[in-house]
Structures are given as C-alpha cells and as structure tokens.
Design a protein around this motif. Structure first.
Motif, PDB file in Angstrom:
ATOM      1  N   VAL A 275      74.497  59.227  11.884  1.00  0.00           N
ATOM      2  CA  VAL A 275      74.966  59.565  10.484  1.00  0.00           C
ATOM      3  C   VAL A 275      74.240  58.236   9.867  1.00  0.00           C
ATOM      4  O   VAL A 275      74.496  57.013  10.206  1.00  0.00           O
ATOM      5  CB  VAL A 275      76.260  59.690  10.321  1.00  0.00           C
ATOM      6  N   ILE A 276      73.834  58.240   8.586  1.00  0.00           N
ATOM      7  CA  ILE A 276      73.280  57.187   7.824  1.00  0.00           C
ATOM      8  C   ILE A 276      74.269  56.949   6.684  1.00  0.00           C
ATOM      9  O   ILE A 276      74.601  57.713   6.049  1.00  0.00           O
ATOM     10  CB  ILE A 276      71.976  57.089   7.572  1.00  0.00           C
ATOM     11  N   ASP A 277      74.546  55.678   6.553  1.00  0.00           N
ATOM     12  CA  ASP A 277      75.201  55.141   5.257  1.00  0.00           C
ATOM     13  C   ASP A 277      74.402  54.066   4.270  1.00  0.00           C
ATOM     14  O   ASP A 277      73.980  53.051   5.218  1.00  0.00           O
ATOM     15  CB  ASP A 277      76.497  54.615   5.758  1.00  0.00           C
ATOM     16  N   PRO A 278      73.986  54.528   3.103  1.00  0.00           N
ATOM     17  CA  PRO A 278      73.174  53.531   2.497  1.00  0.00           C
ATOM     18  C   PRO A 278      73.981  52.205   2.130  1.00  0.00           C
ATOM     19  O   PRO A 278      73.267  51.200   1.734  1.00  0.00           O
ATOM     20  CB  PRO A 278      72.695  54.256   1.180  1.00  0.00           C
ATOM     21  N   GLY A 279      75.362  52.234   2.383  1.00  0.00           N
ATOM     22  CA  GLY A 279      76.123  50.650   2.280  1.00  0.00           C
ATOM     23  C   GLY A 279      76.233  50.310   0.905  1.00  0.00           C
ATOM     24  O   GLY A 279      75.825  49.179   0.436  1.00  0.00           O
ATOM     25  N   PHE A 280      76.924  51.074  -0.013  1.00  0.00           N
ATOM     26  CA  PHE A 280      77.202  50.957  -1.229  1.00  0.00           C
ATOM     27  C   PHE A 280      78.135  49.468  -1.353  1.00  0.00           C
ATOM     28  O   PHE A 280      79.005  49.476  -0.610  1.00  0.00           O
ATOM     29  CB  PHE A 280      77.948  52.063  -2.168  1.00  0.00           C
ATOM     30  N   GLY A 281      77.844  48.719  -2.117  1.00  0.00           N
ATOM     31  CA  GLY A 281      78.681  47.170  -2.007  1.00  0.00           C
ATOM     32  C   GLY A 281      78.065  46.312  -0.958  1.00  0.00           C
ATOM     33  O   GLY A 281      78.832  45.311  -0.932  1.00  0.00           O
ATOM     34  N   PHE A 282      77.340  46.656  -0.014  1.00  0.00           N
ATOM     35  CA  PHE A 282      77.147  45.741   0.849  1.00  0.00           C
ATOM     36  C   PHE A 282      75.468  45.036   0.514  1.00  0.00           C
ATOM     37  O   PHE A 282      74.755  45.999   0.913  1.00  0.00           O
ATOM     38  CB  PHE A 282      77.049  46.191   2.417  1.00  0.00           C
ATOM     39  N   ALA A 283      75.473  43.905   0.333  1.00  0.00           N
ATOM     40  CA  ALA A 283      74.194  43.215   0.358  1.00  0.00           C
ATOM     41  C   ALA A 283      73.592  43.704  -1.301  1.00  0.00           C
ATOM     42  O   ALA A 283      72.364  43.920  -1.043  1.00  0.00           O
ATOM     43  CB  ALA A 283      73.438  43.102   1.327  1.00  0.00           C
ATOM     44  N   LYS A 284      74.532  44.178  -2.124  1.00  0.00           N
ATOM     45  CA  LYS A 284      73.581  44.930  -3.186  1.00  0.00           C
ATOM     46  C   LYS A 284      74.558  44.536  -4.643  1.00  0.00           C
ATOM     47  O   LYS A 284      75.876  44.421  -4.486  1.00  0.00           O
ATOM     48  CB  LYS A 284      73.751  46.358  -2.905  1.00  0.00           C
ATOM     49  N   SER A 285      74.055  44.348  -5.612  1.00  0.00           N
ATOM     50  CA  SER A 285      74.638  44.094  -6.899  1.00  0.00           C
ATOM     51  C   SER A 285      74.893  45.556  -7.416  1.00  0.00           C
ATOM     52  O   SER A 285      74.664  46.451  -6.947  1.00  0.00           O
ATOM     53  CB  SER A 285      73.269  43.386  -7.817  1.00  0.00           C
ATOM     54  N   THR A 286      75.689  45.350  -8.519  1.00  0.00           N
ATOM     55  CA  THR A 286      76.090  46.527  -9.269  1.00  0.00           C
ATOM     56  C   THR A 286      74.709  47.551  -9.603  1.00  0.00           C
ATOM     57  O   THR A 286      74.829  48.795  -9.240  1.00  0.00           O
ATOM     58  CB  THR A 286      76.871  46.353 -10.208  1.00  0.00           C
ATOM     59  N   THR A 287      73.745  46.939  -9.973  1.00  0.00           N
ATOM     60  CA  THR A 287      72.633  47.586 -10.464  1.00  0.00           C
ATOM     61  C   THR A 287      72.049  48.206  -9.024  1.00  0.00           C
ATOM     62  O   THR A 287      71.667  49.386  -9.257  1.00  0.00           O
ATOM     63  CB  THR A 287      71.378  46.931 -11.113  1.00  0.00           C
ATOM     64  N   HIS A 288      72.115  47.624  -8.188  1.00  0.00           N
ATOM     65  CA  HIS A 288      71.367  48.125  -6.775  1.00  0.00           C
ATOM     66  C   HIS A 288      72.304  49.587  -6.261  1.00  0.00           C
ATOM     67  O   HIS A 288      71.443  50.394  -6.021  1.00  0.00           O
ATOM     68  CB  HIS A 288      71.351  47.162  -5.813  1.00  0.00           C
TER      69      HIS A 288
END
Length: 367
Positions: A272-285
C-alpha cells in the motif's frame, strides 16, 4: 510547484525519450454512474473499486517545466503513448487488499505514546490504548494502527525496547480479540514483536528505508505493508522541504520505494502506498499532493491517505489547535475519497464514517 502549462493538445515532440509522462484520472464518478460509464465504454474503472474516470490529464515533465493536456478516453488511441495499455491496466486493476464496498476502509489511530502530536498521553498505558482501539473498531475501523513512537515534526526517537513495551501488549490484546491490527513503526525488531503478537500489517513512515532489516522481515512474513513517503526523519523533515513539483516528485520517490520492496521479495499485491501528508511537506505541498491524489493509482497499489488533525489544517484556516481540526480532517478525507483513496487513516472514526455515508447518499441522488 514548478511552472505548469496547460495545453490544448499533446505535440509529438513531448513524447521524446527522456520526458516523464504521468496519467492523472479526471472526472471521477462513483456508484451507479461509474458502473454505467464502464458498461457504455465512456469511462474506465479506477483501481478496480466503485469509482471510474471519464478523462485523463496527460502530464509531461520536460527540462523546461510541466505541460498538462486534458484528453478524453476516446482520444487515447490516436496519441500513441508509450506503454499506454500497461499504464491503463495498472490504473484500473482491482487491488488485492481492498474490497468493492464503495467506501474507503478506515484505519483507526491508536497512539500508545506520551507525546504524539494529537493524542499523546491520552492512551499511553496499555489498558487505555486497548479500550480506545476497541471503541474505534466499534465505530467502524477496519484496521487498528498501533504506534509506540511519535513521528510528529521535531520528535526524538525512542529506544527499541521502549517502543516494544508500549505496543506489544496492545497489539496482542486487540489481535487476540479478532481485530485486524497494524504496527506503526520504522524499526524491524518492533515490527517482528508486533507480528509475533498477532499484527497483520506493517505501516512504516520511512517506506522501509530507516531499518535495513525491515524489508527482509516483511518479505519473510508476507504481510501487507504501507510504504509512506517521507524525506529525512521526523526530527528534521520540516526544515525547509523543497520540491520541483510535489505530486510528481513524491510519485517518483514512491515508485522507487515500491520497486525496492518488490526487489526485496515483497509481493506487489501486498504493498500500500501513502503520499505522506504532513511529512517533509509544507502546507502548499500537502495541498498539491492531495489535489493530484488520483495520480498515485498509477503505481498499481492501494492508496492510503492520512491527514487527520494535522497542522496544515490550522494553517489553511484560522490557526485552530489540534483538538479543533475535525472539520478540516473530514474535508480532506472526503476529498481523498473522491479521488479514489482506498484507506483513510484517522483519529475520528465514527465522524468520518458518517461524513462518508452522507457523501455517498448525495452521490447516489446526483447520479
């Protein structure tokens, strides 16, 4: 995001070797509208579930930027895209771990930690964590995700022994009661202890990169594994994250993680893949990745989405503290479901179930 140009048509020059091509499903429908579209040939199934799509954005990454062309399914044959049938089959194939009920599966969060960003300390002892897991299951959680190490931004790691002490009795009790349990850990010894105690899934925020023994362990046990996208580690991941194009960069890096997992002996239908909301990402990302979430079905794996109560919700709104982010969590969960996400990882299971049920009822009327 880097420069994106929307074009009325795809020129042959864009298909030259070296340019990366991505397929982003658009005009996604569910339920009877999906079935009718598939039957009539005007839509194609999305991830083998209850959704279908009527159009695609063809995204081409070049040295000069990114060009996007909207195309109908009928026009695909005339474009002579490389490996188009393989790509479409991967977008549409049924996912082995997912049923066809139409609503996403819910993964209920059970943090047996004193310091998780949302509920740290609320379920830090085994008895309260077990009781919380039982409540989430009663509310509709299909999977209970047990974590013993906070991976919030800036978090310090805990010892292997402490992580096992926090999680193993919770896993044993909930699995022993017949519930499907996931161990949320980056560490192979913790994964092994949880699997021995009855866990059925592994959920690794590092995508099996943190512990060199993790891939072999998961391959040997044959269990489903969630590969999440993250750069660096929880301590440093939010120090100025940068992407050329967040959705495409995350896609490419997850594609590499899936390939590495398969090479290590993990069956693709267990991933299963998870794009990682909130992990190494800004709000814009985070917004960019969520907007293009349907892109990730092109990896041929179920998509898990986890934005529950995260800080970006407050940053998009009025700076609400973590305890006041349920409305934003529901909005993001519904957005992910509309883009075909098959698993939502959430704190608030009952509320999410209600929101999904209402949305499904509305969709049925619209169709």
């Amino acid at each position: 995001m880097t420069l994106i140009q929307r074009k009325p048509a795809l020129t042959r020059g864009l298909l030259r070797s070296g340019n990366r091509i991505y397929l982003l499903p658009r005009d996604i429908v569910t339920g009877e509208a999906a079935r009718a579209g598939i039957a009539s040939g005007t839509a194609r199934p999305l991830a083998g579930g209850a959704s279908a799509y009527h159009a695609l954005d063809l995204i081409v990454r070049t040295d000069d930027g990114i060009q996007v062309v909207r195309t109908s399914l009928a026009a695909l044959d005339s474009l002579d895209l490389p490996d188009i049938e393989t790509r479409l089959e991967r977008l549409g194939a049924k996912r082995a771990l997912i049923d066809d009920a139409g609503l996403p599966m819910l993964m209920g969060i059970v943090n047996a930690t004193p310091d998780s960003f949302s509920d740290g300390g609320q379920h830090a002892d085994a008895e309260s964590a077990i009781a919380h897991g039982l409540r989430l299951s009663q509310e509709g959680a299909t999977i209970l995700d047990i974590g013993g190490e906070s991976t919030r931004p800036g978090a310090d790691p805990v010892s292997i022994g402490e992580e096992i002490r926090r999680t193993e009795p919770v896993v044993r009790a909930l699995a022993g009661a017949g519930h499907s349990v996931s161990i949320d850990s980056r560490n192979a010894p913790v994964m092994a202890a949880a699997l021995d105690a009855g866990a059925a899934w592994v959920n690794d925020v590092s995508g099996l990169t943190h512990d060199s023994a993790a891939s072999a362990l998961v391959a040997e046990r044959g269990c489903p594994v969630v590969l999440m996208h993250m750069r660096a580690d929880p301590k440093t991941m939010q120090l100025e994250p940068s992407y050329q194009c967040a959705p495409l960069d995350v896609y490419d890096e997850l594609e590499e993680r899936v390939a590495a997992a398969v090479a290590a002996g993990i069956a693709r239908d267990r991933i299963v893949i998870d794009p990682g909301f909130g992990f190494a990402k800004s709000t814009t990302h985070n917004l960019e990745v969520t907007s293009w979430l349907a892109l990730f079905h092109g990896l041929g794996c179920p998509v898990l989405f986890g934005a529950s109560r995260k800080s970006s919700i407050g940053q998009m709104s009025r700076g609400e503290p973590v305890g006041e982010r349920l409305p934003g969590s529901l909005a993001l969960g519904l957005a992910a479901a509309a883009r075909g996400a098959q698993i939502l990882r959430v704190h608030d299971v009952g509320e999410t179930m209600q929101a999904l049920a209402v949305q499904r009822a509305l969709d049925a009327v619209d169709q």
